[in-house]
Design a protein around this motif. Sequence first.
Motif, PDB file in Angstrom:
ATOM      1  N   GLY A 114       4.627   5.625  -5.239  1.00  0.00           N
ATOM      2  CA  GLY A 114       4.689   5.657  -6.698  1.00  0.00           C
ATOM      3  C   GLY A 114       3.774   6.724  -7.286  1.00  0.00           C
ATOM      4  N   THR A 115       2.591   6.877  -6.701  1.00  0.00           N
ATOM      5  CA  THR A 115       1.654   7.899  -7.159  1.00  0.00           C
ATOM      6  C   THR A 115       2.191   9.290  -6.877  1.00  0.00           C
ATOM      7  OG1 THR A 115      -0.177   6.381  -6.726  1.00  0.00           O
ATOM      8  CG2 THR A 115      -0.729   8.697  -6.988  1.00  0.00           C
ATOM      9  N   SER A 144       0.813  -1.191   0.000  1.00  0.00           N
ATOM     10  CA  SER A 144       0.000   0.000   0.000  1.00  0.00           C
ATOM     11  C   SER A 144       0.860   1.260   0.000  1.00  0.00           C
ATOM     12  CB  SER A 144      -0.909  -0.022   1.212  1.00  0.00           C
ATOM     13  OG  SER A 144      -1.611   1.192   1.301  1.00  0.00           O
ATOM     14  N   SER A 145       1.912   1.273   0.827  1.00  0.00           N
ATOM     15  CA  SER A 145       2.777   2.451   0.863  1.00  0.00           C
ATOM     16  C   SER A 145       3.580   2.579  -0.430  1.00  0.00           C
ATOM     17  CB  SER A 145       3.711   2.397   2.066  1.00  0.00           C
ATOM     18  OG  SER A 145       4.624   1.326   1.932  1.00  0.00           O
ATOM     19  N   ASP A 146       3.883   1.443  -1.097  1.00  0.00           N
ATOM     20  CA  ASP A 146       4.576   1.508  -2.382  1.00  0.00           C
ATOM     21  C   ASP A 146       3.686   2.165  -3.441  1.00  0.00           C
ATOM     22  OD1 ASP A 146       6.813   0.272  -1.351  1.00  0.00           O
ATOM     23  OD2 ASP A 146       6.214  -1.737  -2.036  1.00  0.00           O
ATOM     24  N   LEU A 147       2.402   1.858  -3.401  1.00  0.00           N
ATOM     25  CA  LEU A 147       1.464   2.452  -4.343  1.00  0.00           C
ATOM     26  C   LEU A 147       1.347   3.957  -4.115  1.00  0.00           C
ATOM     27  CD1 LEU A 147      -0.696   2.069  -6.567  1.00  0.00           C
ATOM     28  CD2 LEU A 147      -2.342   1.777  -4.728  1.00  0.00           C
ATOM     29  N   SER A 175      -8.444   7.753 -11.248  1.00  0.00           N
ATOM     30  CA  SER A 175      -7.056   8.037 -10.902  1.00  0.00           C
ATOM     31  C   SER A 175      -6.193   8.175 -12.150  1.00  0.00           C
ATOM     32  CB  SER A 175      -6.485   6.923 -10.023  1.00  0.00           C
ATOM     33  OG  SER A 175      -7.171   6.849  -8.812  1.00  0.00           O
ATOM     34  N   GLN A 176      -6.455   7.316 -13.127  1.00  0.00           N
ATOM     35  CA  GLN A 176      -5.696   7.400 -14.370  1.00  0.00           C
ATOM     36  C   GLN A 176      -5.945   8.741 -15.058  1.00  0.00           C
ATOM     37  OE1 GLN A 176      -6.624   4.346 -17.203  1.00  0.00           O
ATOM     38  NE2 GLN A 176      -5.136   5.078 -18.694  1.00  0.00           N
ATOM     39  N   PHE A 208       1.110   3.954 -12.983  1.00  0.00           N
ATOM     40  CA  PHE A 208       1.475   4.532 -11.694  1.00  0.00           C
ATOM     41  C   PHE A 208       0.316   4.887 -10.778  1.00  0.00           C
ATOM     42  CE2 PHE A 208       5.307   5.360 -14.181  1.00  0.00           C
ATOM     43  CZ  PHE A 208       6.250   4.837 -13.314  1.00  0.00           C
ATOM     44  N   THR A 209      -0.907   4.579 -11.172  1.00  0.00           N
ATOM     45  CA  THR A 209      -2.040   4.884 -10.302  1.00  0.00           C
ATOM     46  C   THR A 209      -2.779   3.595  -9.959  1.00  0.00           C
ATOM     47  OG1 THR A 209      -3.479   5.283 -12.211  1.00  0.00           O
ATOM     48  CG2 THR A 209      -2.366   7.192 -11.272  1.00  0.00           C
ATOM     49  N   PRO A 210      -3.650   3.651  -8.954  1.00  0.00           N
ATOM     50  CA  PRO A 210      -4.460   2.470  -8.642  1.00  0.00           C
ATOM     51  C   PRO A 210      -5.308   2.087  -9.859  1.00  0.00           C
ATOM     52  CG  PRO A 210      -4.675   4.120  -6.917  1.00  0.00           C
ATOM     53  CD  PRO A 210      -3.897   4.742  -8.024  1.00  0.00           C
TER      54      PRO A 210
END
Length: 98
Positions: free
Chosen positions: A7-8, A1-4, A61-62, A54-56
């Motif tokens: 990255g965002t 989760s923190s990686d996502l 988000s995209q 790079f987004t969920p």
Amino acid sequence: SSDLVMGTFIAFGVTFEVPVIVIVLVRMHIVELATLRSWRPYVIVGAFVIGAIFTPPDVVSQLMLAIPLCLLYELGMLMARFVARPDAERTANLPEPR
């Protein structure tokens, strides 16, 4: 989760550097403004690919990443038009040879 999340954040941070990158490339005569205009369709597709990576995995988000990326690319080209020096002006400012 923190990686996502990280990255965002990085993707959005780099997105807002696009106008600066475009202006620097044009000002240093690495890329011509006409070339950047011809790359426009590829930048739009690339923006949506970057948004998908790079987004969920949801469309909102995209779009929140891809649309500003496209708009900032356009803003960079608009600003680069005022910053770029024409060839005649560049050669006029050179000192005369002796």
